[in-house]
Design a protein around this motif. Sequence first.
Motif, PDB file in Angstrom:
ATOM      1  N   GLY A 126     -12.818   0.173 -13.225  1.00 48.88           N
ATOM      2  CA  GLY A 126     -12.684   1.397 -13.911  1.00 48.88           C
ATOM      3  C   GLY A 126     -14.322   3.010 -13.250  1.00 48.88           C
ATOM      4  O   GLY A 126     -14.119   3.217 -14.101  1.00 48.88           O
ATOM      5  N   LEU A 127     -14.306   2.396 -11.490  1.00 43.36           N
ATOM      6  CA  LEU A 127     -14.915   3.143 -11.924  1.00 43.36           C
ATOM      7  C   LEU A 127     -14.891   4.084 -10.880  1.00 43.36           C
ATOM      8  O   LEU A 127     -13.545   3.568  -9.779  1.00 43.36           O
ATOM      9  CB  LEU A 127     -16.677   2.716 -11.235  1.00 43.36           C
ATOM     10  CG  LEU A 127     -17.887   1.756 -12.449  1.00 43.36           C
ATOM     11  CD1 LEU A 127     -18.733   1.035 -12.414  1.00 43.36           C
ATOM     12  CD2 LEU A 127     -18.444   3.081 -13.465  1.00 43.36           C
ATOM     13  N   SER A 128     -15.616   4.647  -9.865  1.00 40.99           N
ATOM     14  CA  SER A 128     -15.289   5.417  -8.168  1.00 40.99           C
ATOM     15  C   SER A 128     -15.735   4.601  -7.641  1.00 40.99           C
ATOM     16  O   SER A 128     -16.660   4.252  -7.289  1.00 40.99           O
ATOM     17  CB  SER A 128     -15.773   6.829  -8.575  1.00 40.99           C
ATOM     18  OG  SER A 128     -15.593   7.208  -6.975  1.00 40.99           O
TER      19      SER A 128
ATOM     20  N   ARG B  96     -20.083  -3.038 -15.806  1.00 41.89           N
ATOM     21  CA  ARG B  96     -18.710  -3.047 -14.989  1.00 41.89           C
ATOM     22  C   ARG B  96     -19.032  -3.356 -13.535  1.00 41.89           C
ATOM     23  O   ARG B  96     -18.404  -4.068 -13.047  1.00 41.89           O
ATOM     24  CB  ARG B  96     -18.410  -1.884 -15.179  1.00 41.89           C
ATOM     25  CG  ARG B  96     -17.652  -1.300 -15.992  1.00 41.89           C
ATOM     26  CD  ARG B  96     -17.389   0.313 -16.312  1.00 41.89           C
ATOM     27  NE  ARG B  96     -16.856   0.601 -17.620  1.00 41.89           N
ATOM     28  CZ  ARG B  96     -15.336   0.593 -17.789  1.00 41.89           C
ATOM     29  NH1 ARG B  96     -14.512   0.267 -17.617  1.00 41.89           N
ATOM     30  NH2 ARG B  96     -15.350   0.810 -19.461  1.00 41.89           N
TER      31      ARG B  96
ATOM     32  N   PRO C   8      -7.344  -1.775 -17.473  1.00 38.02           N
ATOM     33  CA  PRO C   8      -7.276  -0.493 -16.525  1.00 38.02           C
ATOM     34  C   PRO C   8      -7.239  -1.835 -15.352  1.00 38.02           C
ATOM     35  O   PRO C   8      -6.867  -0.887 -13.966  1.00 38.02           O
ATOM     36  CB  PRO C   8      -8.997  -0.675 -16.938  1.00 38.02           C
ATOM     37  CG  PRO C   8      -8.965  -2.617 -17.809  1.00 38.02           C
ATOM     38  CD  PRO C   8      -7.682  -2.590 -18.412  1.00 38.02           C
TER      39      PRO C   8
END
Lengths: 552, 307
Positions: free
Chosen positions: A413-415, A433, A548
């Motif tokens: 869930g991170l760029s 994360r 996710p």
Amino acid sequence: MASPVLEIRDLTVAIADSGGDRTNAIEQVSLQVMPGEIVCVVGESGSGKSVTSQAVMALLPKGQLMIASGSIKLEGDELTTKSPSEMRAVRGKRVAMVFQEPMTALNPVERCGDQIAEVLEIHTDLDAKGRRARVLEVMRSVHLPDPEQMADAYPHQLSGGQRQRVMIAMALVLDPAVLIADEPTTALDVTTQAQILKLIREMQQRRNTGVLFITHDFGVVSEIADRVVVMQKGRIVEQGSKAAILSAPREAYTKMLIGAVPSLVPPVRTAITAPVTLETVALNKTYGKRGFLQPAARVVKAVTDVSFEIRRGETLGIVGESGSGKSTVARCIARLVDPTSGRIDIDGVDIARMSERSLRPYRRRVQIVFQDPYRSLNPRRTVGQSIIEGPVNFGLPHADAIARARDLMGLVGLSPDALDRFPHQFSGGQRQRIAIARALAMEPTLLIGDEPVSALDVSVQAQVLQLLDAVRKKFDLAVLFITHDLRVAAQICDRIAVMQRGVVVETGPTAAVFSQPQHEYTRALFSAAPGQGFGNRIGAGQVADALPVAAV
Amino acid sequence: MTADSLPQPTVPRARKPQSGMMRAFRNPSVVIGGIVVLLMIALGAAAPWLGTMSPTEINPSGRNKPPGTIVTRRDDDGNKVQVMHRLGTDLLGRDVYSRVLYGARISLFVGVTVAVFSIFGGLIIGLFSGYIRWLDPIVMRVMDGLMAIPAILLAISLVSLFRAGIGAVILAITIPEIPRVVRLVRSVVLSVREEPYVEAAITVGTPTLKILWRHIMPNTIAPMIVQGTFICASAILVEAILSFLGVGVPPDVPTWGNVMAAGRDVFYLFPHNIFYPGVMLAVTVLAVNMLGDGLRDTLDPKLAKRL
């Protein structure tokens, strides 16, 4: 109606060097504490709840925070305009404070009794004999066993709970009108916490003290509060009676906070029958061996005969209080410490006594996510460098490793473009994360979480738990989940092992352990969990089936 | 619940933290100390062009002249020339001004070399000693043993083992400095070793040498820079002491210690022999220490408590 003992009106505390995102630590905060009332201030980190209490005590860090406007009235007496010497007369006598960390709040080189007596020496004209009598009396009233002996003991000779009792005794010895308790039970084990909460309640009722109780834990709130004040980012979001806030919150933020608290009722789970990934047999770890030119040390048994198994796709929780040896078990399995004896079978191969060289191929199969997200990533290396370190160690070409890291960043869930940033540019939850992505980059079969959500705020905690559960499903991982938090364990674990003093006292499916605990210690542990009745509607804060993962 | 409803965490824009070096250049004691040290280096490097003569040339007819005396001496072709001795001459008629300027070269060279060598040696020993548990007690007892001998005594006995020369002096000053560096590095390693990010590196199979280089060594750089300046200052002093005692570099080589040693016997009558090199020595050591203090305050505030 009685007048409030503490009345804070429109209090704003400014940050002196406001290079950050906020100019004020707290803004327009108004709250009241009536005599004999416990007001809980709840909020996540950075909400300004501690700043509020420091402002009342005039303990704001000099040069960094200062009161910009508003008033603080203690029994009708304005505090904001008082000089430091006038405040000294108020502090301790009319408003007293109990801190979070009983280890550091007491002076380690002074006897406990003398530290309590010091308060009397400053604020009263009692002679030494009178002080001693008063000290013993107040120590008895906080139920410290054998006050004569305790008064002559040094803080290190006391347990954490006893130390916190000494702190409370010190705060209450002059019968202050207001007691401020800043996370007084956060550093304590759950069974001790229950006793301290009971004590604060009892003292407050007997003396009719107004209590401002700072906490982040809704379980504690439901246990002790009369009224609740919810804070977010320096502002009060909502306040009201305990019943109103906990059962019928009006504001979205409050609803979200309460909804994020995991329920103590475990959801129904089906037993998993997949092949066994990890099996430990009679695992032992003892500390304290004779060193070179060092005298023989006392031998401490950290872990004794621990045996359990985890199947593929299953989450086993180890719960226990501090010092129960649960982290040592995790570190033995990850071979960060060498077990003294016993077997650790990973996919059928015993790694317990392997040399570092032969262990290498098995290293990648066991990955660990640590508790403290601020220390588990090297601050000098970019997130990308941290994630690809392992795969590159095992011969994956750099470009492929980067590609995998980009995929994993998306997965957690991170760029993916954040790979070349440094850890300090991320929040705690985001770092956790990243730590999960680093572990997944190794394509492990067993993922160990050593208190992976304990350092996180409750709303972030829920998200990270969801992520952990999602990756378990996606990669069919065996997960060993170490926690002290029964609510978290109830929601994420298929089975639970309860540890006490290095021994597993009870193992079983989560629902069974929670509904019919067999061992005496398990029962004590569960009954001490704060807020039994709170948030136990089925499905509350449950780890949803949200993936996710599916977004990738 | 779908992925969309998950709050998407945003990556905040972080403020770029000011680098330690930039902060250091704004610290007054770093600036003052640094300027003085640079000045000393410049004086030493530019010595031949600053009106000096050969620092080793003796002149029996112009011995022990006070500062400012004009002396007649013969040049290489046998011609008589008038020479002004700005800082006088020593008991062999050598020009003190020239010897002091050329002496800056040796003193600074010794200081910097000793600092580099002892940091390098101490860093390697300290990294391994701190990280490898079975090695630690053995190495540390050896270091304790070294530290138990007074540094000057140890240096004197080491110099006497070799042929007198600048290399022997550097080695003799370096060895007693190493244990202190080792202790400092080891203390950093001991705390960093327990960091979860080091444990994470172990679990992803990073070899020990790489862990030391990549994850642990960078933490020692700031304290090492600071410690290096202190070692440099102390090495300049110790070199002067060794020369003064006559166990350092050969007496004809111009070092501040040698100039002072040469002037020792006639100190009461001609104090300039000791005064000028002494001032240079004191100013240099003070400047290097100021530089070190300033760097410590800016790069590594915690070190102040550890030293």
